[in-house]
Design a protein around this motif. Structure first.
Motif, PDB file in Angstrom:
ATOM      1  N   VAL A 170       9.704 100.301 -24.108  1.00 22.51           N
ATOM      2  CA  VAL A 170       8.575 100.052 -23.213  1.00 22.51           C
ATOM      3  C   VAL A 170       9.094  99.350 -21.961  1.00 22.51           C
ATOM      4  CG1 VAL A 170       6.778  99.962 -24.972  1.00 22.51           C
ATOM      5  CG2 VAL A 170       7.993  97.862 -24.370  1.00 22.51           C
ATOM      6  N   HIS A 171       8.466  99.668 -20.840  1.00 17.13           N
ATOM      7  CA  HIS A 171       8.794  99.055 -19.549  1.00 17.13           C
ATOM      8  C   HIS A 171       7.669  98.112 -19.176  1.00 17.13           C
ATOM      9  CE1 HIS A 171       8.706  99.342 -14.957  1.00 17.13           C
ATOM     10  NE2 HIS A 171       9.809  98.679 -15.234  1.00 17.13           N
ATOM     11  N   LEU A 172       8.024  96.855 -18.839  1.00 13.32           N
ATOM     12  CA  LEU A 172       7.034  95.830 -18.505  1.00 13.32           C
ATOM     13  C   LEU A 172       7.312  95.304 -17.100  1.00 13.32           C
ATOM     14  CD1 LEU A 172       7.037  93.857 -21.874  1.00 13.32           C
ATOM     15  CD2 LEU A 172       5.410  95.588 -21.142  1.00 13.32           C
ATOM     16  N   PRO A 173       6.525  95.717 -16.113  1.00 13.33           N
ATOM     17  CA  PRO A 173       6.761  95.257 -14.740  1.00 13.33           C
ATOM     18  C   PRO A 173       6.368  93.798 -14.541  1.00 13.33           C
ATOM     19  CG  PRO A 173       5.453  97.296 -14.811  1.00 13.33           C
ATOM     20  CD  PRO A 173       5.474  96.732 -16.195  1.00 13.33           C
ATOM     21  N   GLY A 174       7.119  93.100 -13.701  1.00 12.76           N
ATOM     22  CA  GLY A 174       6.730  91.792 -13.203  1.00 12.76           C
ATOM     23  C   GLY A 174       6.619  90.681 -14.218  1.00 12.76           C
ATOM     24  N   VAL A 175       7.387  90.733 -15.292  1.00 14.43           N
ATOM     25  CA  VAL A 175       7.329  89.668 -16.301  1.00 14.43           C
ATOM     26  C   VAL A 175       7.912  88.364 -15.756  1.00 14.43           C
ATOM     27  CG1 VAL A 175       8.246  88.941 -18.545  1.00 14.43           C
ATOM     28  CG2 VAL A 175       7.308  91.245 -18.273  1.00 14.43           C
ATOM     29  N   LEU A 176       8.957  88.487 -14.936  1.00 15.51           N
ATOM     30  CA  LEU A 176       9.652  87.302 -14.425  1.00 15.51           C
ATOM     31  C   LEU A 176       9.429  87.169 -12.917  1.00 15.51           C
ATOM     32  CD1 LEU A 176      13.007  87.760 -16.379  1.00 15.51           C
ATOM     33  CD2 LEU A 176      11.213  86.084 -16.862  1.00 15.51           C
ATOM     34  N   ASN A 177       9.007  85.983 -12.482  1.00 16.17           N
ATOM     35  CA  ASN A 177       8.792  85.776 -11.050  1.00 16.17           C
ATOM     36  C   ASN A 177      10.123  85.480 -10.350  1.00 16.17           C
ATOM     37  OD1 ASN A 177       9.415  83.026 -11.418  1.00 16.17           O
ATOM     38  ND2 ASN A 177       7.259  82.425 -11.607  1.00 16.17           N
ATOM     39  N   ASN A 195      13.027 100.240 -11.713  1.00 11.42           N
ATOM     40  CA  ASN A 195      13.028  98.813 -12.038  1.00 11.42           C
ATOM     41  C   ASN A 195      13.235  97.973 -10.790  1.00 11.42           C
ATOM     42  OD1 ASN A 195      13.095  97.984 -15.115  1.00 11.42           O
ATOM     43  ND2 ASN A 195      14.121  99.972 -14.949  1.00 11.42           N
ATOM     44  N   GLU A 196      12.359  96.997 -10.628  1.00 12.58           N
ATOM     45  CA  GLU A 196      12.487  95.974  -9.599  1.00 12.58           C
ATOM     46  C   GLU A 196      12.888  94.659 -10.277  1.00 12.58           C
ATOM     47  OE1 GLU A 196      12.223  96.229  -6.315  1.00 12.58           O
ATOM     48  OE2 GLU A 196      11.827  98.387  -6.445  1.00 12.58           O
ATOM     49  N   PRO A 197      13.592  93.779  -9.553  1.00  4.23           N
ATOM     50  CA  PRO A 197      13.873  92.463 -10.133  1.00  4.23           C
ATOM     51  C   PRO A 197      12.579  91.792 -10.587  1.00  4.23           C
ATOM     52  CG  PRO A 197      15.150  92.783  -8.127  1.00  4.23           C
ATOM     53  CD  PRO A 197      14.207  93.951  -8.218  1.00  4.23           C
ATOM     54  N   GLY A 198      12.565  91.347 -11.833  1.00  2.00           N
ATOM     55  CA  GLY A 198      11.366  90.771 -12.447  1.00  2.00           C
ATOM     56  C   GLY A 198      10.798  91.648 -13.532  1.00  2.00           C
ATOM     57  N   ASP A 199      11.096  92.968 -13.471  1.00  2.00           N
ATOM     58  CA  ASP A 199      10.704  93.866 -14.556  1.00  2.00           C
ATOM     59  C   ASP A 199      11.626  93.657 -15.745  1.00  2.00           C
ATOM     60  OD1 ASP A 199       9.097  94.830 -12.549  1.00  2.00           O
ATOM     61  OD2 ASP A 199       9.977  96.844 -12.512  1.00  2.00           O
ATOM     62  N   VAL A 200      11.149  93.976 -16.950  1.00  2.00           N
ATOM     63  CA  VAL A 200      12.006  93.987 -18.131  1.00  2.00           C
ATOM     64  C   VAL A 200      11.763  95.282 -18.898  1.00  2.00           C
ATOM     65  CG1 VAL A 200      12.005  91.471 -18.306  1.00  2.00           C
ATOM     66  CG2 VAL A 200      10.371  92.792 -19.658  1.00  2.00           C
ATOM     67  N   VAL A 201      12.777  95.710 -19.620  1.00  2.00           N
ATOM     68  CA  VAL A 201      12.682  96.881 -20.492  1.00  2.00           C
ATOM     69  C   VAL A 201      13.015  96.421 -21.905  1.00  2.00           C
ATOM     70  CG1 VAL A 201      13.526  99.193 -20.997  1.00  2.00           C
ATOM     71  CG2 VAL A 201      13.362  98.435 -18.616  1.00  2.00           C
TER      72      VAL A 201
END
Length: 272
Positions: free
Chosen positions: A20-27, A197-203
């Motif tokens: 699963v791809h989760l955008p914007g988890v990390l600020n 993927n952008e910085p802050g996203d997690v997979v």
């Protein structure tokens, strides 16, 4: 992660697809901490630091098992949303860190990482286990980590010798296990998925899910965190496990809950 419908869907997709791809988890603040942790790791390499395909245009630098001496990684795991998100998706009441790892691809072209399954060499048995992948560099889907959707429910292959021949990505680590198919040579035969993927996203992905890094321009700096939950037990591997974890085979029998100094409990952080 409080929306019950969203969480139910994420758990279903993780169970069915293995990723699963989760955008914007990390600020931005947390991503700066990732950056500083990788910089510290590079400035003080651990005993497991090495280069794959050294001297070729596929050269990759990696290092792992340095969590206890990298305070930035400790703070990220213990204070950021990461551990809570992973526990939610896995449906686990508690969570342990299996290990962390950095991957650095530098230079003008980042060559692809060979298709493989992490579970081949891991000593984790159970379903509440995953890798979490964080990139410091924005990546288009075709340049990002790729997965064969649903492959975690299929065959566990004999691995690939990532530091072996740059021309044979199916050469097994454990020759007594099934040999990896030539996925890259027959991509049309597989349900391959990847995400921008952008910085802050997690997979998040299951370690038995076939995956590999897409080729692309520019450098790539990534941190992988590997976690496991309540149902994970010790599973001896077909050969030497990676990471090796000295002493584990002497203190655990197959099927024992995986508990050791090696694996710090990271959720809930204020218990145990």
């Amino acid at each position: 992660m409080t929306d019950a419908a969203v969480l139910t869907d994420l758990r279903r997709r993780f169970a069915d697809d293995g990723v699963v791809h989760l955008p914007g988890v990390l600020n931005a603040d947390w991503m700066e901490l990732v950056h500083l942790g990788i910089r510290r790791n590079l400035s003080m390499p651990g005993p497991n630091a090495r280069k794959l395909y050294e001297g070729t245009d596929r050269e990759i630098y990696l290092d792992y098992l340095n969590y206890r001496v990298i305070p930035e990684f400790q703070l990220l795991v213990r204070e950021s949303p990461v551990a809570g998100v992973v526990a939610d998706v896995l449906g686990s009441r508690e969570l342990w860190l299996f290990f962390e790892q950095i991957w650095i691809k530098a230079g003008g072209v980042a060559r692809r990482t060979a298709w493989h399954q992490d579970a081949t060499t891991w000593l984790t048995g159970g379903e509440q286990v995953c890798g979490l992948w964080i990139t410091l560099d924005p990546l288009e889907a075709e340049h990002s980590l790729e997965f064969v959707r649903g492959s975690h429910r299929g065959t566990l292959y004999g691995g690939t010798q990532l530091d072996g021949s740059p021309y044979d990505d199916t050469a097994p680590v454990y020759p007594d296990m099934p040999r990896l198919p030539d996925i890259e040579g027959h991509r049309e035969d597989y349900d391959i998925v990847s995400f921008p993927n952008e910085p802050g996203d997690v997979v998040l992905f299951h370690p038995a899910c076939l995956h590999g890094g897409g080729a692309g321009p520019g450098r790539r700096r990534t941190l992988s965190l590997r976690f496991y939950g309540d149902d994970v037990v010790y599973r001896p591997t077909a050969g030497r496990p990676s990471p090796p974890y000295p002493g584990i085979a002497s203190t655990h029998r197959a099927g024992d809950p995986l508990r050791s100094f090696w694996f710090p409990k990271v959720f809930p952080i204020h218990e145990g």
